[in-house]
Design a protein around this motif. Structure first.
Motif, mmCIF file in Angstrom:
data_model
loop_
_atom_site.group_PDB
_atom_site.id
_atom_site.type_symbol
_atom_site.label_atom_id
_atom_site.label_comp_id
_atom_site.label_asym_id
_atom_site.label_seq_id
_atom_site.Cartn_x
_atom_site.Cartn_y
_atom_site.Cartn_z
ATOM 1 N N ARG B 84 0.693 -1.370 0.203
ATOM 2 C CA ARG B 84 0.003 0.197 -0.190
ATOM 3 C C ARG B 84 1.069 1.213 -0.195
ATOM 4 O O ARG B 84 0.476 1.503 -0.547
ATOM 5 N N LEU B 87 1.777 2.025 -3.144
ATOM 6 C CA LEU B 87 0.534 2.587 -4.429
ATOM 7 C C LEU B 87 0.166 4.295 -3.727
ATOM 8 O O LEU B 87 0.142 4.725 -4.875
ATOM 9 N N MET B 123 -5.327 -11.477 -10.926
ATOM 10 C CA MET B 123 -6.661 -11.220 -9.723
ATOM 11 C C MET B 123 -5.714 -12.049 -8.926
ATOM 12 O O MET B 123 -6.471 -12.087 -8.042
ATOM 13 N N LEU B 126 -4.459 -9.406 -6.155
ATOM 14 C CA LEU B 126 -5.410 -8.352 -5.497
ATOM 15 C C LEU B 126 -5.823 -9.336 -4.499
ATOM 16 O O LEU B 126 -6.536 -8.416 -3.568
ATOM 17 N N TRP B 127 -6.113 -10.615 -4.935
ATOM 18 C CA TRP B 127 -7.039 -11.600 -3.974
ATOM 19 C C TRP B 127 -6.524 -11.262 -2.515
ATOM 20 O O TRP B 127 -7.029 -11.457 -1.747
ATOM 21 N N SER B 130 -7.177 -8.384 -0.883
ATOM 22 C CA SER B 130 -8.172 -7.920 -0.360
ATOM 23 C C SER B 130 -8.404 -8.891 1.108
ATOM 24 O O SER B 130 -8.685 -8.496 1.944
ATOM 25 N N ARG B 131 -7.932 -10.184 1.183
ATOM 26 C CA ARG B 131 -8.061 -10.825 2.373
ATOM 27 C C ARG B 131 -6.563 -9.743 3.100
ATOM 28 O O ARG B 131 -7.141 -9.915 4.613
ATOM 29 N N ASP B 132 -5.788 -9.613 2.790
ATOM 30 C CA ASP B 132 -5.466 -9.021 4.026
ATOM 31 C C ASP B 132 -6.135 -7.946 4.675
ATOM 32 O O ASP B 132 -6.067 -7.647 6.073
ATOM 33 N N GLU B 133 -6.602 -6.972 3.899
ATOM 34 C CA GLU B 133 -7.699 -5.736 4.562
ATOM 35 C C GLU B 133 -8.855 -6.717 4.966
ATOM 36 O O GLU B 133 -9.657 -6.239 5.992
ATOM 37 N N ALA B 134 -8.778 -8.089 4.395
ATOM 38 C CA ALA B 134 -10.280 -8.595 6.057
ATOM 39 C C ALA B 134 -9.634 -9.130 6.885
ATOM 40 O O ALA B 134 -10.273 -9.188 7.988
ATOM 41 N N TYR B 232 -13.021 -16.040 6.107
ATOM 42 C CA TYR B 232 -12.576 -14.881 5.755
ATOM 43 C C TYR B 232 -10.973 -15.077 5.286
ATOM 44 O O TYR B 232 -10.342 -13.644 4.437
ATOM 45 N N HIS B 235 -10.768 -20.085 1.794
ATOM 46 C CA HIS B 235 -11.887 -20.371 0.149
ATOM 47 C C HIS B 235 -12.270 -21.582 0.436
ATOM 48 O O HIS B 235 -12.553 -22.385 -0.687
ATOM 49 N N LEU B 239 -10.350 -19.862 -6.400
ATOM 50 C CA LEU B 239 -11.541 -19.688 -7.027
ATOM 51 C C LEU B 239 -11.980 -19.264 -8.396
ATOM 52 O O LEU B 239 -12.839 -19.152 -8.950
#
Lengths: 241, 241
Positions: B84, B87, B123, B126-127, B130-134, B232, B235, B239
């Motif tokens: 992050r 970015l 992807m 990105l996943w 996203s998992r880190d954010e979750a 979370y 999975h 996916l």
DNA sequence: CGCCTAGTTGAGGTAAGTCAATTCACGTGG
DNA sequence: CCACGTGAATTGACTTACCTCAACTAGGCG
């Protein structure tokens, strides 16, 4: 179309061309409205769409097995709703409109197409998503290491900054539809304590929150007291010219 | 090259082809090591690289104006460090190695090139992000709405799940170099209270943590007690086939 | 050997929670 | 128009989870 909340927000990250503006406009295709209190997205639900909030307030939250609720974040106009859920094909949280809201439904496909056309827009959206994550992190610090009163002070300031970014507030104050119960669930406090803390902030002449109106009585004192550093929210100008 | 922690982790999100595996390999170009305790990234620092953690443990944290520290997350092998920050062109947190660590430095340019070559890899990353954010969100819930003992229980379980994903632990336990002080800073508790809570969990026969070793004495009881739902994190299969 | 860090335990204090009662603004139906 | 119910805010009295301070133990290492 240059004055939608989303455009205002993204515009602070990236200077947007006319082409990009029109691409953004195509995203706002399917307009929908939801009434206050009825969940848009349920925890555990899969395969729903993402939305851009056009007007009104919402919140994302998780419910614990024992029924306690933790609000993760409030969403205001210009914010994305459920972007992560779409990526993970599964929502790990619920989203509830606090007021009646208007949203634009965004098809994942359209978003990817838009990114293909204008990579600068992709960067802008990535930045917006990163900023959301930074806010969650700050929220974490808030709850983990600040006292209740500092927490509240920081919360009201952060909200003010975010609203200012979309033209809905400034350093003198803003309109705010949140109840003390909602703030309690967001800050990890009891509603009773939220009330006491608000009174204290009012009596010390820093902020008042009455009848849906937040008024900064002494902005600088409040910033100092809360240890508020808005670097993580506002970059003071476009990162990409 | 199929057994690096990163490959194992991404593999659970997306089935990776040989081409993609070799692209990942090119990312691991510049290998560096850092000693325990000396920050890799400083809060407020700008323009640094991102890293993939190859071995050892690290943590990301924020320091408040009053000197208090909140640990945001621990990083284990296979995790990204400072994605992050790159970015946002500015780090809003610091990163410190807990043990001596080995990392691969990732140039932003290389990452974007890799994404261009294999969108499926994009992807997957990105996943992972996203998992880190979750996880940060779950951490937020933890601190906001769970008691100290539930918090600790949940924390030890989450760490176990994450380690299992990269082959460093299982349902009977794992090695863990964290001190009680580090856990205190992560869970928003005092070190003294961490100690008491660990004792309680041990006495109730759920988990023990001694000499750098976490042992689940009664995994199911612990999961139940903590209200742990690993949806979370894992999975349960790719996916994207 | 002595120092340092990590862990352990006890005693007492305090921030925040819980329970409970009151007020006020508002709808809604009789 | 008033009686009533409901949701939000407010305040007081009491309880408790967690903190702080402090002392002590045990291992690692110059």
């Amino acid at each position: 179309m240059k004055n939608t909340p989303l455009v205002r927000k993204l515009g602070t990250f990236v200077a947007l061309s006319d082409v990009e503006l029109s691409v953004i406009e195509t995203l706002h295709k399917r307009r929908r409205t939801f009434v206050a209190g009825r969940d848009l997205v349920h925890q555990g639900q899969s395969d729903q769409a993402a939305y851009i909030l056009a007007s009104g307030w919402a919140c994302s939250y998780k419910i614990l097995p024992d029924g306690e609720r933790q609000i993760i974040d409030f969403q205001i106009p210009g914010d994305f709703l459920g972007l992560r859920s779409v990526l993970l094909h599964m929502s790990d949280h619920s989203i509830e409109p606090i007021t009646d809201i208007e949203v634009s439904e965004v098809m994942v496909g359209d978003l990817l197409d838009a990114f293909g056309k204008t990579p600068r827009l992709a960067m802008a959206v990535l930045w917006a998503a990163s900023r959301d994550e930074a806010m969650v992190v700050e929220h974490l610090v808030d709850i983990g290491r600040r006292t209740a009163i500092e927490r509240m002070a920081h919360f009201l300031l952060e909200l003010g900054s975010r609203l200012a970014l979309v033209g809905m507030g400034n350093k003198s104050g803003y309109q705010c539809p949140l109840t003390q119960y909602l703030m309690a669930d967001a800050l990890g406090l009891s509603a009773v304590h939220v009330n006491r803390v608000l009174r204290q902030l009012r009596e010390e002449g820093m902020v008042s929150f009455r009848d849906g109106l937040v008024v900064f009585e002494n902005y600088n004192k409040l910033v100092d007291f809360a240890g508020f550093d808005e670097a993580y929210l506002d970059h003071g100008g476009p990162l990409l010219a």
